[in-house]
Write a protein that holds these residues in place. Structure first.
Motif, PDB file in Angstrom:
ATOM      1  N   ASP A   1       2.933 -12.918 -15.450  1.00 58.49           N
ATOM      2  CA  ASP A   1       1.773 -12.162 -14.978  1.00 58.49           C
ATOM      3  C   ASP A   1       2.144 -11.486 -13.663  1.00 58.49           C
ATOM      4  O   ASP A   1       2.507 -12.169 -12.702  1.00 58.49           O
ATOM      5  N   PRO A   2       2.078 -10.150 -13.566  1.00 56.17           N
ATOM      6  CA  PRO A   2       2.521  -9.455 -12.351  1.00 56.17           C
ATOM      7  C   PRO A   2       1.655  -9.730 -11.124  1.00 56.17           C
ATOM      8  O   PRO A   2       2.051  -9.386 -10.019  1.00 56.17           O
ATOM      9  N   SER A   3       0.488 -10.345 -11.296  1.00 57.85           N
ATOM     10  CA  SER A   3      -0.355 -10.617 -10.133  1.00 57.85           C
ATOM     11  C   SER A   3       0.306 -11.607  -9.183  1.00 57.85           C
ATOM     12  O   SER A   3       0.146 -11.501  -7.962  1.00 57.85           O
ATOM     13  N   LEU A   4       1.061 -12.583  -9.704  1.00 55.83           N
ATOM     14  CA  LEU A   4       1.738 -13.542  -8.826  1.00 55.83           C
ATOM     15  C   LEU A   4       2.833 -12.874  -8.001  1.00 55.83           C
ATOM     16  O   LEU A   4       2.854 -13.025  -6.773  1.00 55.83           O
ATOM     17  N   PRO A   5       3.798 -12.131  -8.610  1.00 54.64           N
ATOM     18  CA  PRO A   5       4.785 -11.434  -7.780  1.00 54.64           C
ATOM     19  C   PRO A   5       4.148 -10.491  -6.759  1.00 54.64           C
ATOM     20  O   PRO A   5       4.641 -10.366  -5.640  1.00 54.64           O
ATOM     21  N   MET A   6       3.040  -9.827  -7.127  1.00 52.33           N
ATOM     22  CA  MET A   6       2.378  -8.948  -6.174  1.00 52.33           C
ATOM     23  C   MET A   6       1.774  -9.758  -5.039  1.00 52.33           C
ATOM     24  O   MET A   6       1.818  -9.332  -3.873  1.00 52.33           O
ATOM     25  N   ALA A   7       1.232 -10.930  -5.339  1.00 53.40           N
ATOM     26  CA  ALA A   7       0.727 -11.809  -4.284  1.00 53.40           C
ATOM     27  C   ALA A   7       1.858 -12.233  -3.347  1.00 53.40           C
ATOM     28  O   ALA A   7       1.679 -12.307  -2.126  1.00 53.40           O
ATOM     29  N   LEU A   8       3.039 -12.469  -3.906  1.00 49.12           N
ATOM     30  CA  LEU A   8       4.185 -12.845  -3.072  1.00 49.12           C
ATOM     31  C   LEU A   8       4.594 -11.674  -2.176  1.00 49.12           C
ATOM     32  O   LEU A   8       4.996 -11.890  -1.024  1.00 49.12           O
ATOM     33  N   VAL A   9       4.508 -10.456  -2.682  1.00 52.54           N
ATOM     34  CA  VAL A   9       4.793  -9.287  -1.846  1.00 52.54           C
ATOM     35  C   VAL A   9       3.849  -9.250  -0.648  1.00 52.54           C
ATOM     36  O   VAL A   9       4.266  -9.006   0.492  1.00 52.54           O
ATOM     37  N   LEU A  10       2.577  -9.506  -0.887  1.00 53.20           N
ATOM     38  CA  LEU A  10       1.593  -9.502   0.201  1.00 53.20           C
ATOM     39  C   LEU A  10       1.910 -10.574   1.237  1.00 53.20           C
ATOM     40  O   LEU A  10       1.786 -10.343   2.446  1.00 53.20           O
ATOM     41  N   LEU A  11       2.336 -11.736   0.774  1.00 52.38           N
ATOM     42  CA  LEU A  11       2.652 -12.820   1.710  1.00 52.38           C
ATOM     43  C   LEU A  11       3.955 -12.548   2.455  1.00 52.38           C
ATOM     44  O   LEU A  11       4.071 -12.849   3.644  1.00 52.38           O
ATOM     45  N   LEU A  12       4.948 -11.969   1.777  1.00 49.40           N
ATOM     46  CA  LEU A  12       6.187 -11.594   2.464  1.00 49.40           C
ATOM     47  C   LEU A  12       5.913 -10.568   3.548  1.00 49.40           C
ATOM     48  O   LEU A  12       6.534 -10.588   4.613  1.00 49.40           O
ATOM     49  N   ASP A  13       4.962  -9.680   3.285  1.00 53.47           N
ATOM     50  CA  ASP A  13       4.607  -8.674   4.285  1.00 53.47           C
ATOM     51  C   ASP A  13       3.961  -9.316   5.502  1.00 53.47           C
ATOM     52  O   ASP A  13       4.067  -8.781   6.611  1.00 53.47           O
ATOM     53  N   GLN A  14       3.306 -10.450   5.321  1.00 55.47           N
ATOM     54  CA  GLN A  14       2.737 -11.190   6.439  1.00 55.47           C
ATOM     55  C   GLN A  14       3.810 -11.996   7.168  1.00 55.47           C
ATOM     56  O   GLN A  14       3.830 -12.082   8.388  1.00 55.47           O
ATOM     57  N   MET A  15       4.713 -12.592   6.405  1.00 53.37           N
ATOM     58  CA  MET A  15       5.748 -13.445   6.987  1.00 53.37           C
ATOM     59  C   MET A  15       6.842 -12.645   7.689  1.00 53.37           C
ATOM     60  O   MET A  15       7.428 -13.103   8.670  1.00 53.37           O
ATOM     61  N   PHE A  16       7.126 -11.446   7.171  1.00 54.42           N
ATOM     62  CA  PHE A  16       8.203 -10.619   7.715  1.00 54.42           C
ATOM     63  C   PHE A  16       7.671  -9.215   7.989  1.00 54.42           C
ATOM     64  O   PHE A  16       8.061  -8.241   7.325  1.00 54.42           O
ATOM     65  N   PRO A  17       6.775  -9.077   8.957  1.00 53.12           N
ATOM     66  CA  PRO A  17       6.151  -7.779   9.224  1.00 53.12           C
ATOM     67  C   PRO A  17       7.140  -6.799   9.836  1.00 53.12           C
ATOM     68  O   PRO A  17       8.079  -7.175  10.528  1.00 53.12           O
ATOM     69  N   SER A  18       6.903  -5.514   9.568  1.00 45.62           N
ATOM     70  CA  SER A  18       7.718  -4.465  10.158  1.00 45.62           C
ATOM     71  C   SER A  18       6.911  -3.192  10.192  1.00 45.62           C
ATOM     72  O   SER A  18       6.057  -2.960   9.331  1.00 45.62           O
ATOM     73  N   LYS A  19       7.174  -2.336  11.160  1.00 52.04           N
ATOM     74  CA  LYS A  19       6.523  -1.040  11.242  1.00 52.04           C
ATOM     75  C   LYS A  19       7.161  -0.112  10.215  1.00 52.04           C
ATOM     76  O   LYS A  19       8.302  -0.269   9.819  1.00 52.04           O
ATOM     77  N   TRP A  20       6.410   0.914   9.824  1.00 54.50           N
ATOM     78  CA  TRP A  20       6.927   1.872   8.859  1.00 54.50           C
ATOM     79  C   TRP A  20       8.108   2.632   9.466  1.00 54.50           C
ATOM     80  O   TRP A  20       8.104   3.045  10.598  1.00 54.50           O
ATOM     81  N   SER A  21       9.146   2.793   8.649  1.00 53.59           N
ATOM     82  CA  SER A  21      10.283   3.625   9.075  1.00 53.59           C
ATOM     83  C   SER A  21      11.139   3.918   7.861  1.00 53.59           C
ATOM     84  O   SER A  21      11.241   3.098   6.949  1.00 53.59           O
ATOM     85  N   PRO A  22      11.791   5.085   7.800  1.00 55.51           N
ATOM     86  CA  PRO A  22      12.677   5.366   6.678  1.00 55.51           C
ATOM     87  C   PRO A  22      13.958   4.548   6.791  1.00 55.51           C
ATOM     88  O   PRO A  22      14.413   4.226   7.880  1.00 55.51           O
ATOM     89  N   VAL A  23      14.515   4.205   5.635  1.00 49.06           N
ATOM     90  CA  VAL A  23      15.733   3.408   5.600  1.00 49.06           C
ATOM     91  C   VAL A  23      16.797   4.201   4.863  1.00 49.06           C
ATOM     92  O   VAL A  23      16.594   4.620   3.727  1.00 49.06           O
TER      93      VAL A  23
END
Length: 210
Positions: free
Chosen positions: A187-209
């Protein structure tokens, strides 16, 4: 074929497994994740499927509780809710089915996610357990800040992957728009939830890579 990991170590401590990129790309459901809410004056995420159809959304106002995130479907129905666990060692979140009720009886979490970044295991980002936080389910590896990481189950199978999305012939990829590839049996909802939590755990400002 995906290489299975065989080791006497516990699943959480197993090395980063190499995966066949072609096999993942062929079988996976590919979602495009945009780190932006469609609502005015609101922060969040908007997620589309391969046909450009809206599938997930996250909308957070600045006044919203920072330690709670709700993943919704396209119609705004809560699917999973994440709450940061208070008085716990390290960065730990609980995942609930739908939006947790705020009345007397506390709902039981269905998943527990712990941040595990350390010098000993620099490529390990987080561990995912059952709601009781006892049964290991998945480990998240690599570097979310570069939009490059994988979700691996206890057998060593890569079940989901975050990939940077390139823009145009220049090969520039952006952290605010990236791909989430999910194996069809998950179910893709779990991986998407993990993306949201990773964004909280490893925050970063927007920038091109590059």
């Amino acid at each position: 074929m995906m290489r299975r990991v065989h080791s006497t170590a516990s699943p959480e401590d197993r090395p980063f497994p190499a995966a066949n990129d072609g096999e993942i790309a062929e079988k996976a459901n590919t979602l495009t994740v945009w780190k932006k809410s469609l609502l005015f004056n609101c922060r969040g995420f908007t997620v589309f499927d391969g046909k450009g159809k809206l599938v997930f959304r996250v909308d957070k106002y600045d006044t919203d509780h920072r330690d709670e995130i709700v993943l919704m479907d396209a119609a705004g129905t809560p699917l999973l809710a994440m709450r940061k666990k208070k008085l716990s060692l390290g960065d730990q979140w609980q995942v609930f089915d739908g939006e947790p009720r705020r009345s007397g009886v506390s709902p039981k979490p269905i998943y527990c996610v712990k941040k595990k970044a350390s010098l000993l295991h620099p490529r390990t980002l987080a561990h995912v357990y059952s709601g009781s936080c006892k049964t290991f389910l998945y480990v998240v590896h690599d570097a979310y800040i570069r939009r490059s990481c994988q979700v691996v189950d206890a057998s060593g199978k890569v079940v989901a992957e975050v990939r940077a999305k390139e823009s145009g012939a220049s090969g520039v990829s952006y952290r605010d728009v990236f791909q989430l590839m999910v194996q069809p049996d998950l179910d893709p909802s779990l991986p998407m939830a993990l993306v949201l939590l990773l964004d909280q755990m490893f925050p970063s400002k927007w920038s091109p890579v590059l």
